[in-house]
Design an enzyme around this catalytic site. Structure first.
Site, mmCIF file in Angstrom:
data_model
loop_
_atom_site.group_PDB
_atom_site.id
_atom_site.type_symbol
_atom_site.label_atom_id
_atom_site.label_comp_id
_atom_site.label_asym_id
_atom_site.label_seq_id
_atom_site.Cartn_x
_atom_site.Cartn_y
_atom_site.Cartn_z
ATOM 1 C CB THR A 30 -6.776 1.582 -4.185
ATOM 2 O OG1 THR A 30 -6.487 0.676 -4.066
ATOM 3 C CG2 THR A 30 -8.379 1.851 -3.620
ATOM 4 C CB SER A 61 -0.795 -0.318 1.605
ATOM 5 O OG SER A 61 -1.503 1.040 1.164
ATOM 6 C CG HIS A 82 -11.249 -0.648 0.635
ATOM 7 N ND1 HIS A 82 -10.348 0.112 0.063
ATOM 8 C CD2 HIS A 82 -10.524 -0.623 1.796
ATOM 9 C CE1 HIS A 82 -9.710 0.596 0.388
ATOM 10 N NE2 HIS A 82 -9.457 0.445 1.323
ATOM 11 C CE1 TYR A 109 -7.018 4.654 -1.161
ATOM 12 C CE2 TYR A 109 -5.146 3.928 0.178
ATOM 13 C CZ TYR A 109 -6.039 4.136 -0.309
ATOM 14 O OH TYR A 109 -7.478 3.308 0.402
ATOM 15 C CE LYS A 133 -7.501 -3.395 -3.484
ATOM 16 N NZ LYS A 133 -7.901 -3.217 -2.141
HETATM 17 C C1 LIG Z 1 -6.809 -2.686 7.713
HETATM 18 C C2 LIG Z 1 -6.716 -2.797 5.981
HETATM 19 C C3 LIG Z 1 -6.035 -1.450 5.561
HETATM 20 C C4 LIG Z 1 -6.118 -1.547 4.679
HETATM 21 N N1 LIG Z 1 -5.595 -0.772 3.713
HETATM 22 C C5 LIG Z 1 -5.750 -0.621 1.939
HETATM 23 C C6 LIG Z 1 -4.511 0.117 1.458
HETATM 24 O O1 LIG Z 1 -4.455 0.882 2.024
HETATM 25 N N2 LIG Z 1 -5.291 0.237 0.046
HETATM 26 C C7 LIG Z 1 -6.574 -0.518 -0.745
HETATM 27 O O2 LIG Z 1 -6.206 -0.553 -1.875
HETATM 28 N N3 LIG Z 1 -7.238 -1.333 -0.312
HETATM 29 C C8 LIG Z 1 -6.873 -0.947 1.333
HETATM 30 N N4 LIG Z 1 -7.298 -2.481 1.926
HETATM 31 C C9 LIG Z 1 -8.508 -3.353 1.673
HETATM 32 C C10 LIG Z 1 -7.549 -4.438 0.703
HETATM 33 O O3 LIG Z 1 -6.939 -3.943 -0.025
HETATM 34 C C11 LIG Z 1 -8.707 -5.713 1.471
HETATM 35 O O4 LIG Z 1 -9.568 -5.074 -0.350
HETATM 36 C C12 LIG Z 1 -9.703 -6.328 1.208
HETATM 37 O O5 LIG Z 1 -8.874 -6.098 2.709
HETATM 38 C C13 LIG Z 1 -9.376 -7.515 0.775
HETATM 39 O O6 LIG Z 1 -10.589 -7.956 1.889
HETATM 40 P P1 LIG Z 1 -10.559 -9.253 3.252
HETATM 41 O O7 LIG Z 1 -9.365 -8.521 4.370
HETATM 42 O O8 LIG Z 1 -11.966 -9.404 3.434
HETATM 43 O O9 LIG Z 1 -10.113 -9.961 2.885
HETATM 44 C C14 LIG Z 1 -7.173 -2.439 3.506
HETATM 45 C C15 LIG Z 1 -8.087 -3.396 4.402
HETATM 46 C C16 LIG Z 1 -7.458 -3.508 5.959
HETATM 47 C C17 LIG Z 1 -8.665 -4.554 6.164
HETATM 48 C C1 LIG Z 2 -5.240 5.520 6.045
HETATM 49 C C2 LIG Z 2 -5.279 4.758 4.726
HETATM 50 C C3 LIG Z 2 -6.065 4.015 4.328
HETATM 51 C C4 LIG Z 2 -5.815 3.190 4.532
HETATM 52 C C5 LIG Z 2 -7.105 2.460 3.653
HETATM 53 O O1 LIG Z 2 -7.970 1.812 2.221
HETATM 54 C C6 LIG Z 2 -8.089 1.419 5.009
HETATM 55 O O2 LIG Z 2 -7.843 1.712 6.235
HETATM 56 O O3 LIG Z 2 -9.067 0.506 4.562
#
Ligand SMILES: Cc1cc2nc3c(=O)[nH]c(=O)nc-3n(C[C@H](O)[C@H](O)[C@H](O)COP(=O)(O)O)c2cc1C
Ligand SMILES: CCCCC(=O)C(=O)O
Length: 433
Positions: free
Chosen positions: A229, A180, A329, A203, A305
């Site tokens: 994303t 990320s 997400h 991002y 994404k």
């Molecule tokens: C704590 C957390 C932070 C995340 N941060 C990002 C991120 O920085 N960029 C992004 O594209 N998706 C982010 N996501 C989404 C994940 O890439 C992914 O789409 C998602 O976690 C998939 O679902 P799952 O947790 O049920 O496996 C984040 C998800 C979580 C739980």
């Molecule tokens: C702090 C940036 C946002 C990260 C993110 O994509 C998430 O927390 O789901």
């Protein structure tokens, strides 16, 4: 000596009677099969009763704690769900809340996983599946498994070694890793730890020069794909996060507190960049024109994404995108009540084999992996499960999560009679009405 299984140390009588002792061990609810064979081996080798009693205590100790409800070592886990309570126990409440939260009341988050229950697997018999190959090739690189690691921000909130530990586990297990923009580790360090390239999730920011610098840096470090994303418009309303934050006074500014200043503070991808003109990472008013602009500067592959409809998939094709990740997400973008596995078929149909389609959200079992592949995904990503492993046990925890999912996936792949990923087809599943 009684042979009733219990957690007490065996009596001297049991230790002197080989048959009794083996029965005692085999019936023990607190010993793993490998612990039992280690003790039986020691007995056969003539170990003293004192030494045996001591080994018994050592071997049963972690298992005993697991019986209390929460695993205390990765090898105690039976499935990836076992890691979540261990992560919860290991983390400050606000950090756990950040990981666990979705949007509003977490309905989409819940449905992402539950929707897999609406799909049955059609197994096949009398096929020799003693040797199977789970490898997939994406953008010319072959990965030993279709199970990949989704970008998750701020992994320093979960473990001191953050993305470095994840990258090492991914290297050992052969999983692709997507870093990320707001990770706690730089792309150079992740690639060094992984000993190979990773994809970079962007991002975009609302300052083009910063966006461009991030892309250039990622590509210079060796990222073959930039993952844009597109599913977040700004802040979100998540009751889980706020509940956990309320219970915790810890300052999360170093890892994941909201607001642009906090998001980039101590985020190494922003080191040396002038971010004074940036006000936002998402909610930047991004449109398809931005995708075109980005397409022009991305030298490698460009992945979107967060696409979940056929309309957007068709537009993505027209804009020269190289792959799509069907994602909401992890139920953190909007409370749409549309689980990703239900959105996958329409995106796959719209894309019509022209580019790979990946999916994430709610994948927790090897059977979920197989179902997603059967419905047309080229590969899948997991988010929270590997972070549970990371939070609970660091690198060995991530490795264990990956190993469990891979083992479960291989088992069900054999049951459907597939020796290679291409043999998993729509006939491998049946979607219940
Ligand atoms: C704590 C957390 C932070 C995340 N941060 C990002 C991120 O920085 N960029 C992004 O594209 N998706 C982010 N996501 C989404 C994940 O890439 C992914 O789409 C998602 O976690 C998939 O679902 P799952 O947790 O049920 O496996 C984040 C998800 C979580 C739980
Ligand atoms: C702090 C940036 C946002 C990260 C993110 O994509 C998430 O927390 O789901």
């Amino acid at each position: 000596m009684t042979t009733a299984p219990d957690a007490r140390t065996p009596s001297d009588a049991a230790l002197t009677d080989r048959r009794n002792f083996i029965r005692f061990l085999a019936a023990s609810p607190v010993l793993t099969p490998s612990a039992v064979s280690a003790l039986v081996g020691a007995l056969s080798a003539g170990a003293s009763s004192g030494a045996l009693a001591q080994s018994y205590d050592v071997l049963r100790a972690p298992q005993q704690k697991a019986v209390d409800g929460v695993i205390t070592a990765p090898e105690q886990a039976l499935n990836v769900f076992d890691f979540e309570p261990a992560a919860k126990k290991a983390l400050p409440p606000a950090h756990y809340g950040y990981l666990a939260s979705g949007v509003d009341g977490d309905e989409t988050l819940r449905l992402n996983h539950e929707a897999y229950d609406d799909i049955a697997i059609r197994v096949r018999r009398l096929i020799d599946v003693r040797k199977i190959d789970t490898s997939v090739t994406l953008f010319g690189e072959t990965f030993s498994t279709p199970i990949m690691l989704a970008p998750v921000s701020s992994q320093g909130a979960f473990h001191a070694e953050a993305e470095a530990a994840v990258a090492r586990a991914a290297k050992v297990k052969g999983n692709n890793f997507i870093l990320s923009t707001v990770g706690s580790t730089s792309i150079e360090d992740v690639i060094a730890e992984r000993g190979g390239p990773c994809w970079y999730m962007l991002y975009p920011t609302d300052d083009w020069s910063v966006t461009e610098a991030l892309v250039k840096r990622a590509e210079a470090a060796g990222a073959p794909a930039i993952v844009l994303t597109v599913d977040r418009q700004g802040g979100r309303n998540t009751e889980t996060l706020f509940r956990f934050r309320r219970d915790d006074t810890r300052d999360c500014k170093g890892c994941h507190a909201g607001g642009f200043a906090n998001e980039v503070s101590r985020k190494p991808m922003f080191d040396d960049l002038d971010v004074s003109k940036v006000t936002n990472l998402y909610g930047t008013g991004m449109t398809w024109e931005f995708v075109d602009r980005l397409r022009k500067i991305v030298k490698g592959k460009l992945v979107l994404k967060g696409i979940v409809t056929r309309e957007d998939a068709e537009i993505a094709l027209k804009h020269g995108v190289d792959a799509i990740i069907v994602s909401n997400h992890g139920g953190r973008a909007e409370e749409s009540l549309e689980p990703t596995i239900r959105a996958l078929p329409e995106v796959v149909a719209a894309v019509d084999g022209k580019i790979p389609v990946l999916i994430d959200g709610g994948i927790r079992r090897g059977t979920d992996v197989l179902k997603a592949l059967a419905l047309g995904a080229t590969a899948i990503c997991i988010g929270r499960p590997y972070c549970w492993g990371l939070a609970a046990f660091g690198e060995p925890g991530v490795a264990a999560v990956l190993a469990i999912l891979q083992r479960e996936f291989e088992t069900i792949m054999k049951q459907v009679g597939a020796t290679r990923i291409a043999e998993i087809t729509k006939d491998s599943v049946m979607v219940r009405a």
